[in-house]
Design a protein around this motif. Structure first.
Motif, PDB file in Angstrom:
ATOM      1  N   LEU A   1      -8.536   0.871   0.255  1.00 62.35           N
ATOM      2  CA  LEU A   1      -7.484  -0.205  -0.583  1.00 62.35           C
ATOM      3  C   LEU A   1      -7.659  -0.183  -2.070  1.00 62.35           C
ATOM      4  CD1 LEU A   1      -4.135  -0.441  -0.207  1.00 62.35           C
ATOM      5  CD2 LEU A   1      -5.258  -2.803  -0.255  1.00 62.35           C
ATOM      6  N   LEU A   2      -7.233   1.341  -2.547  1.00 62.63           N
ATOM      7  CA  LEU A   2      -7.711   1.686  -4.001  1.00 62.63           C
ATOM      8  C   LEU A   2      -6.624   1.051  -4.979  1.00 62.63           C
ATOM      9  CD1 LEU A   2      -9.946   2.442  -6.074  1.00 62.63           C
ATOM     10  CD2 LEU A   2      -8.212   4.735  -6.051  1.00 62.63           C
ATOM     11  N   THR A   3      -6.870  -0.163  -5.470  1.00 60.77           N
ATOM     12  CA  THR A   3      -6.089  -0.067  -6.756  1.00 60.77           C
ATOM     13  C   THR A   3      -6.043   0.344  -8.227  1.00 60.77           C
ATOM     14  OG1 THR A   3      -6.185  -2.916  -5.611  1.00 60.77           O
ATOM     15  CG2 THR A   3      -5.546  -2.409  -8.255  1.00 60.77           C
ATOM     16  N   VAL A   4      -5.172   0.830  -8.335  1.00 65.31           N
ATOM     17  CA  VAL A   4      -5.182   2.112  -9.784  1.00 65.31           C
ATOM     18  C   VAL A   4      -4.113   0.943 -10.802  1.00 65.31           C
ATOM     19  CG1 VAL A   4      -4.833   4.248 -11.306  1.00 65.31           C
ATOM     20  CG2 VAL A   4      -5.615   4.107  -8.437  1.00 65.31           C
ATOM     21  N   ASP A   5      -4.923   0.906 -12.244  1.00 63.88           N
ATOM     22  CA  ASP A   5      -4.096   0.186 -12.254  1.00 63.88           C
ATOM     23  C   ASP A   5      -4.556   0.453 -14.038  1.00 63.88           C
ATOM     24  OD1 ASP A   5      -1.943  -2.028 -13.959  1.00 63.88           O
ATOM     25  OD2 ASP A   5      -3.534  -3.359 -13.990  1.00 63.88           O
ATOM     26  N   GLY A   6      -3.866   0.472 -15.416  1.00 64.31           N
ATOM     27  CA  GLY A   6      -3.689   1.119 -16.671  1.00 64.31           C
ATOM     28  C   GLY A   6      -2.771   2.425 -17.198  1.00 64.31           C
ATOM     29  N   PHE A   7      -1.685   2.112 -16.379  1.00 63.10           N
ATOM     30  CA  PHE A   7      -0.824   3.402 -16.535  1.00 63.10           C
ATOM     31  C   PHE A   7      -0.171   3.551 -18.079  1.00 63.10           C
ATOM     32  CE2 PHE A   7      -0.821   2.884 -11.931  1.00 63.10           C
ATOM     33  CZ  PHE A   7      -1.040   4.176 -11.149  1.00 63.10           C
ATOM     34  N   ARG A   8      -0.479   4.642 -18.733  1.00 62.53           N
ATOM     35  CA  ARG A   8       0.352   4.540 -20.136  1.00 62.53           C
ATOM     36  C   ARG A   8       1.353   4.636 -20.249  1.00 62.53           C
ATOM     37  NH1 ARG A   8      -1.364  10.247 -23.500  1.00 62.53           N
ATOM     38  NH2 ARG A   8      -3.223   8.496 -23.754  1.00 62.53           N
TER      39      ARG A   8
ATOM     40  N   ALA B   1      -3.530   2.197   7.889  1.00 64.59           N
ATOM     41  CA  ALA B   1      -4.690   2.332   8.373  1.00 64.59           C
ATOM     42  C   ALA B   1      -4.960   0.324   7.286  1.00 64.59           C
ATOM     43  CB  ALA B   1      -5.263   4.259   7.702  1.00 64.59           C
ATOM     44  N   CYS B   2      -4.365   0.820   6.737  1.00 61.99           N
ATOM     45  CA  CYS B   2      -4.905  -0.535   5.335  1.00 61.99           C
ATOM     46  C   CYS B   2      -4.006  -1.670   5.688  1.00 61.99           C
ATOM     47  CB  CYS B   2      -4.774  -0.503   4.102  1.00 61.99           C
ATOM     48  SG  CYS B   2      -5.496   0.960   3.330  1.00 61.99           S
ATOM     49  N   SER B   3      -3.656  -1.672   6.818  1.00 63.51           N
ATOM     50  CA  SER B   3      -2.317  -2.942   7.549  1.00 63.51           C
ATOM     51  C   SER B   3      -3.201  -3.741   7.885  1.00 63.51           C
ATOM     52  CB  SER B   3      -1.268  -2.836   7.958  1.00 63.51           C
ATOM     53  OG  SER B   3      -1.661  -1.939   9.009  1.00 63.51           O
ATOM     54  N   ALA B   4      -3.242  -4.942   8.249  1.00 65.64           N
ATOM     55  CA  ALA B   4      -4.046  -5.910   9.238  1.00 65.64           C
ATOM     56  C   ALA B   4      -4.087  -5.960  10.230  1.00 65.64           C
ATOM     57  CB  ALA B   4      -3.448  -7.423   9.137  1.00 65.64           C
ATOM     58  N   GLY B   5      -4.932  -5.442  11.049  1.00 61.89           N
ATOM     59  CA  GLY B   5      -5.087  -5.087  13.016  1.00 61.89           C
ATOM     60  C   GLY B   5      -5.319  -3.658  13.032  1.00 61.89           C
ATOM     61  N   SER B   6      -5.730  -3.171  11.785  1.00 63.30           N
ATOM     62  CA  SER B   6      -5.861  -1.021  12.045  1.00 63.30           C
ATOM     63  C   SER B   6      -7.355  -1.048  12.429  1.00 63.30           C
ATOM     64  CB  SER B   6      -5.385  -0.845  10.585  1.00 63.30           C
ATOM     65  OG  SER B   6      -6.129   0.128  10.643  1.00 63.30           O
TER      66      SER B   6
ATOM     67  N   VAL C   1     -19.897   5.433  -4.393  1.00 63.37           N
ATOM     68  CA  VAL C   1     -19.999   3.871  -3.410  1.00 63.37           C
ATOM     69  C   VAL C   1     -20.028   3.458  -2.052  1.00 63.37           C
ATOM     70  CG1 VAL C   1     -18.199   1.652  -2.894  1.00 63.37           C
ATOM     71  CG2 VAL C   1     -18.105   2.783  -5.492  1.00 63.37           C
ATOM     72  N   THR C   2     -21.182   3.189  -1.538  1.00 65.00           N
ATOM     73  CA  THR C   2     -20.927   3.387   0.147  1.00 65.00           C
ATOM     74  C   THR C   2     -20.144   2.035   0.429  1.00 65.00           C
ATOM     75  OG1 THR C   2     -23.040   3.818   0.033  1.00 65.00           O
ATOM     76  CG2 THR C   2     -22.553   2.946   2.079  1.00 65.00           C
ATOM     77  N   TYR C   3     -18.909   2.421   1.441  1.00 60.73           N
ATOM     78  CA  TYR C   3     -18.322   2.061   2.395  1.00 60.73           C
ATOM     79  C   TYR C   3     -18.810   1.718   3.827  1.00 60.73           C
ATOM     80  CZ  TYR C   3     -15.497   2.888  -1.881  1.00 60.73           C
ATOM     81  OH  TYR C   3     -14.983   2.926  -3.244  1.00 60.73           O
ATOM     82  N   GLY C   4     -18.244   0.642   4.070  1.00 60.40           N
ATOM     83  CA  GLY C   4     -18.634   0.338   5.716  1.00 60.40           C
ATOM     84  C   GLY C   4     -17.312   0.209   6.687  1.00 60.40           C
ATOM     85  N   HIS C   5     -16.572  -0.634   7.552  1.00 56.56           N
ATOM     86  CA  HIS C   5     -16.277  -0.179   8.726  1.00 56.56           C
ATOM     87  C   HIS C   5     -15.229  -1.377   8.446  1.00 56.56           C
ATOM     88  CE1 HIS C   5     -17.939   2.053  12.203  1.00 56.56           C
ATOM     89  NE2 HIS C   5     -19.188   1.620  11.986  1.00 56.56           N
ATOM     90  N   GLY C   6     -13.918  -0.475   8.817  1.00 58.21           N
ATOM     91  CA  GLY C   6     -12.841  -1.550   8.795  1.00 58.21           C
ATOM     92  C   GLY C   6     -12.505  -1.003   7.061  1.00 58.21           C
ATOM     93  N   VAL C   7     -11.148  -2.033   6.347  1.00 57.00           N
ATOM     94  CA  VAL C   7     -10.739  -2.001   5.282  1.00 57.00           C
ATOM     95  C   VAL C   7     -11.199  -2.503   4.062  1.00 57.00           C
ATOM     96  CG1 VAL C   7      -8.170  -1.947   3.511  1.00 57.00           C
ATOM     97  CG2 VAL C   7      -8.329  -1.511   6.329  1.00 57.00           C
ATOM     98  N   SER C   8     -11.778  -1.213   3.936  1.00 56.66           N
ATOM     99  CA  SER C   8     -12.520  -2.003   1.690  1.00 56.66           C
ATOM    100  C   SER C   8     -11.511  -1.729   0.498  1.00 56.66           C
ATOM    101  CB  SER C   8     -13.498  -0.775   1.617  1.00 56.66           C
ATOM    102  OG  SER C   8     -15.005  -1.301   2.840  1.00 56.66           O
TER     103      SER C   8
ATOM    104  N   ALA D   1       0.699  -1.003  -0.093  1.00 50.55           N
ATOM    105  CA  ALA D   1      -0.156  -0.272  -0.477  1.00 50.55           C
ATOM    106  C   ALA D   1       0.896   1.321  -0.133  1.00 50.55           C
ATOM    107  CB  ALA D   1      -0.764  -0.034   0.967  1.00 50.55           C
ATOM    108  N   LEU D   2       0.442   2.477  -0.922  1.00 46.38           N
ATOM    109  CA  LEU D   2       1.681   3.155  -1.155  1.00 46.38           C
ATOM    110  C   LEU D   2       0.303   4.927   0.296  1.00 46.38           C
ATOM    111  CD1 LEU D   2       1.495   3.346  -5.376  1.00 46.38           C
ATOM    112  CD2 LEU D   2       3.310   2.289  -2.706  1.00 46.38           C
ATOM    113  N   GLY D   3       1.170   5.648   0.075  1.00 44.72           N
ATOM    114  CA  GLY D   3       1.073   6.619   0.964  1.00 44.72           C
ATOM    115  C   GLY D   3       1.398   6.797   2.205  1.00 44.72           C
ATOM    116  N   PRO D   4       1.066   8.407   2.415  1.00 44.06           N
ATOM    117  CA  PRO D   4       1.739   7.862   4.215  1.00 44.06           C
ATOM    118  C   PRO D   4       0.409   7.507   5.226  1.00 44.06           C
ATOM    119  CG  PRO D   4       0.311  10.858   3.343  1.00 44.06           C
ATOM    120  CD  PRO D   4       0.631   9.462   2.418  1.00 44.06           C
ATOM    121  N   ASP D   5      -1.367   6.950   4.637  1.00 42.16           N
ATOM    122  CA  ASP D   5      -1.593   6.480   5.384  1.00 42.16           C
ATOM    123  C   ASP D   5      -1.604   5.018   5.327  1.00 42.16           C
ATOM    124  OD1 ASP D   5      -2.870   9.040   6.746  1.00 42.16           O
ATOM    125  OD2 ASP D   5      -3.472   9.494   4.487  1.00 42.16           O
ATOM    126  N   ALA D   6      -0.513   4.257   4.442  1.00 39.85           N
ATOM    127  CA  ALA D   6      -0.895   3.409   4.523  1.00 39.85           C
ATOM    128  C   ALA D   6      -0.994   1.776   5.609  1.00 39.85           C
ATOM    129  CB  ALA D   6       0.489   2.943   3.737  1.00 39.85           C
TER     130      ALA D   6
END
Length: 181
Positions: free
Chosen positions: A41-48, A30-35, A146-153, A23-28
């Motif tokens: 956790l947004l996966t971005v693909d298709g970079f030119r 927050a996406c780790s297990a146990g957080s 998009v509706t997101y719930g508790h925890g890491v989506s 995971a990238l970013g200063p808040d990585a």
């Protein structure tokens, strides 16, 4: 000696952390297990190409607030967050975006090969959650929210670039060879 199931239970938190270790970013964290934090956790693909920066922005999932000026949203105490990271040298980018709590949000991802924050529609890539068709005007919030719930989506998007007279994803066979894992 530990039984196989006991060993698996002991290793499970470590395996979960490894799944989000990229995971990238200063808040990585927050996406780790146990957080205990709410995040996407947004996966971005298709970079030119593999130049510049990737910017991910979060807005409230309402028509009135979607793509609104971030200074106004913050001043009004509304949800807004921006994460800017270098484009990874290969594969998709996994960006951790913290959420203020469960709710309906819209996320946008923008690839700037020059690293400039102002969007250049001629060469920059753009997309939004739910991967709507992207044109020269902003998409409707009901097509991106998009509706997101508790925890890491987890969510994923594919970048669109100007191709001819429309914004579309780059065909996989024409992407930078470092893009394919």
């Amino acid at each position: 000696m530990l039984k196989k199931s006991a060993l698996t239970l002991m290793l499970l938190p470590l395996l979960g952390a490894a799944a989000h270790a990229g995971a990238l970013g200063p808040d990585a964290a927050a996406c780790s297990a146990g957080s205990a934090k709410d995040a996407v956790l947004l996966t971005v693909d298709g970079f030119r190409n593999r130049e510049g920066t990737l910017r991910v922005e979060l807005w409230p999932g309402t028509e009135a607030d979607f793509l609104r000026n971030h200074h106004e949203l913050v001043a009004e105490g509304k949800a807004y967050h921006r994460v800017t990271v270098p484009v990874p040298q290969s594969g998709p980018a996994q960006v951790c975006v913290p959420l203020p709590g469960p709710g309906t949000y819209a996320l946008g991802a923008f690839h700037s090969p020059s690293g400039v924050r102002k969007f250049n529609w001629r060469r920059d890539g753009a997309t939004f959650t739910r991967n709507p068709r992207v044109g020269l005007s902003k998409p409707k919030v009901e097509d991106v929210a998009v509706t997101y719930g508790h925890g890491v989506s987890k969510d994923s998007v594919t970048l669109n670039y100007l191709r001819g007279l429309a914004f579309r994803p780059i065909p996989k066979d024409r992407l930078d060879s470092n893009n394919r894992d």
